[in-house]
Write an enzyme that holds these catalytic residues in place. Structure first.
Site, PDB file in Angstrom:
ATOM      1  CG  HIS A  81      -3.339   6.804  -0.792  1.00 50.60           C
ATOM      2  ND1 HIS A  81      -2.903   5.619  -0.640  1.00 50.60           N
ATOM      3  CD2 HIS A  81      -3.835   7.222   0.490  1.00 50.60           C
ATOM      4  CE1 HIS A  81      -3.229   5.258   1.008  1.00 50.60           C
ATOM      5  NE2 HIS A  81      -3.643   6.514   1.437  1.00 50.60           N
ATOM      6  CE  LYS A 113       0.542   7.403   2.008  1.00 56.25           C
ATOM      7  NZ  LYS A 113      -0.515   6.719   1.582  1.00 56.25           N
ATOM      8  CG  ASP A 125      20.874  13.920  -6.888  1.00 62.35           C
ATOM      9  OD1 ASP A 125      20.114  15.171  -7.420  1.00 62.35           O
ATOM     10  OD2 ASP A 125      21.712  14.032  -6.200  1.00 62.35           O
ATOM     11  CG  HIS A 173      -0.932   3.769   7.789  1.00 64.79           C
ATOM     12  ND1 HIS A 173      -0.112   4.539   6.936  1.00 64.79           N
ATOM     13  CD2 HIS A 173      -2.050   4.542   7.645  1.00 64.79           C
ATOM     14  CE1 HIS A 173      -0.742   5.307   6.151  1.00 64.79           C
ATOM     15  NE2 HIS A 173      -2.021   5.388   6.642  1.00 64.79           N
ATOM     16  CE  LYS A 191      -1.059   2.487   3.186  1.00 68.26           C
ATOM     17  NZ  LYS A 191      -1.906   2.054   4.434  1.00 68.26           N
ATOM     18  CG  ASP A 195       5.629 -19.514  -2.444  1.00 70.29           C
ATOM     19  OD1 ASP A 195       5.097 -19.759  -1.195  1.00 70.29           O
ATOM     20  OD2 ASP A 195       5.043 -19.814  -3.563  1.00 70.29           O
TER      21      ASP A 195
END
Length: 422
Positions: free
Chosen positions: A117, A119, A124, A294, A296, A301
């Site tokens: 899952h 991404k 480089d 979608h 996450k 603080d």
């Protein structure tokens, strides 16, 4: 093993928040077009649409000028890529892998559990992208009401070496002495380019099963003023729920941003089973109603924040392979908090105690059964098929196949259990 341990926070990074595909895709494509040596890319979803076609073009162009391009997609998240789509890349020299490819059964995907899952993009060994945005037109406003609201972070500086090392070592193929030397050179920490401290944290099914959850727990326990969590699929375990309630009870302002226009209604239903207890303890709950959420991301603080691929649900916390960047930086955290507050102010509906529908005793019992089933499901899933996914390398088409427009994807006989996929 994970890329780094908690003691290995990298100091001196420059960070940039990228909100939605409108900011993410142009920047990623720009960096790939400027690549000189290497592109490492992992994504859950790659579709053959406007976005996928542009990514394909920039990767083919990079490979054509001698850049080493390594791409891994998830077999469940990217199930319908044609041989022509993939073959154009592999013929140009792109190393293309599929995590846990599996045939459909009566038109249904069967490889549901322990998904890759993550991404990640690393170019480089100097620039990296971490977040929740897939390569799909679904992340652009033009997709319409179902377009997704999401976030990623671009990072330059010493922590990129940790991300690069992880992405390189995750490639399931034998390492020559030359390769090991190249990876070692490519993962030396760069000089400081900013003021942010950052830690790359992953979750796998071997040595780092709870690392991302632990960082959430540490931050929530230490919170003194405010917590904002925006998470698409919110159904965490007892410990995280307990710490959120305790934070609210001791006077911390705890704001949760949930889905109000869910892409998966069952996810919203599961989250809502938790609302009554959270509200009773002082947690404030908002549902984002403009389009599917979608994201996450989280802020604690004035200094702590995280952006990544991990939801706070059983799949992400206990089954999937995930990656988050945990950040300690006042400027980045303030900017992310400001963007989340704008979401609350403009596009969210606050869910209050008055909105909670009184539940019958039967409904409470049923909700309790559902909660405990989902909580224990990850440990049971080891009994299910496909509990040890593999990664397969797609072979380039032969000359005859290129001339004849072959429609079959050729898989390398090499098929290795991926790191952390047990």
């Amino acid at each position: 093993m994970n890329a780094v341990h908690a003691k290995d926070w990298a100091q001196g990074n420059r960070l940039r928040l990228l909100e939605n595909g409108e900011a993410f895709f142009p920047r990623v494509f720009e960096v790939i077009r400027a690549a000189r040596r290497e592109v490492l890319l992992e994504t859950f979803i790659l579709f053959d649409d406007k976005v996928g076609q542009e990514l394909r073009e920039v990767l083919i162009d990079a490979a054509g000028r001698g850049v080493q391009v390594q791409v891994t997609v998830d077999g469940y998240g990217s199930p319908d890529l044609s041989a022509e789509f993939i073959g154009g890349m592999t013929a140009a020299g792109v190393r293309f892998r599929v995590f846990d490819p599996a045939p459909k059964l009566m038109g249904l995907r069967t490889n549901v559990f322990r998904r890759m899952h993550r991404k990640l993009v690393v170019v480089d060994g100097e620039v990296a992208f971490v977040g929740g945005i897939n390569f799909s037109v679904e992340h652009l406003w033009e997709f319409g009401p179902a377009a997704k609201q999401d976030y990623a972070v671009e990072v330059q500086g010493p922590v990129v070496a940790d991300i690069h090392r992880f992405a390189s070592e995750a490639l399931p193929e034998p390492r020559s002495r030359w390769w090991r030397r190249r990876v070692s050179i490519g993962t030396q920490r760069a000089a400081a380019s900013g003021g942010a401290r950052a830690l790359f944290v992953t979750r796998d099914n071997q040595d780092h099963r709870t690392d991302i959850e632990q960082h959430y727990l540490f931050a929530i326990r230490a919170a003194q003023r405010r917590i904002i969590i925006a998470n698409a699929y919110f159904f965490p375990g007892y410990r995280l729920l307990r710490e959120l309630r305790r934070a609210a009870q001791r006077g911390v302002q705890v704001d949760l941003i949930m889905q109000g226009e869910p892409d998966m209604p069952i996810a919203q239903h599961a989250a809502r089973t938790l609302y009554e207890r959270l509200l009773r303890d002082g947690v404030r709950i908002y549902e984002y109603c403009q389009r599917p959420l979608h994201g996450k991301v989280a802020v604690v603080d004035e200094e702590w924040s995280t952006v990544g691929s991990s939801n706070l649900d059983p799949l992400s916390l206990w089954l999937n392979l995930e990656a988050n960047l945990v950040i300690r930086d006042a400027d980045f955290t303030a900017h992310l908090a400001q963007r989340l507050q704008a979401l609350i102010d403009r596009h969210c509906r606050q869910f209050t105690a008055e909105d909670v529908v009184p539940c019958s005793r039967w409904h409470l019992m049923a909700s309790s059964v559902v909660y405990h089933f989902l909580r224990r499901f990850p440990s049971w899933s080891g009994w299910l098929p496909a509990h040890a996914p593999k990664v397969q390398l797609v072979s380039p088409p032969t000359s005859a196949e290129q001339q004849g427009g072959a429609s079959t994807v050729h898989e390398s006989p090499q098929s290795t259990v991926t790191k952390g996929a047990g």
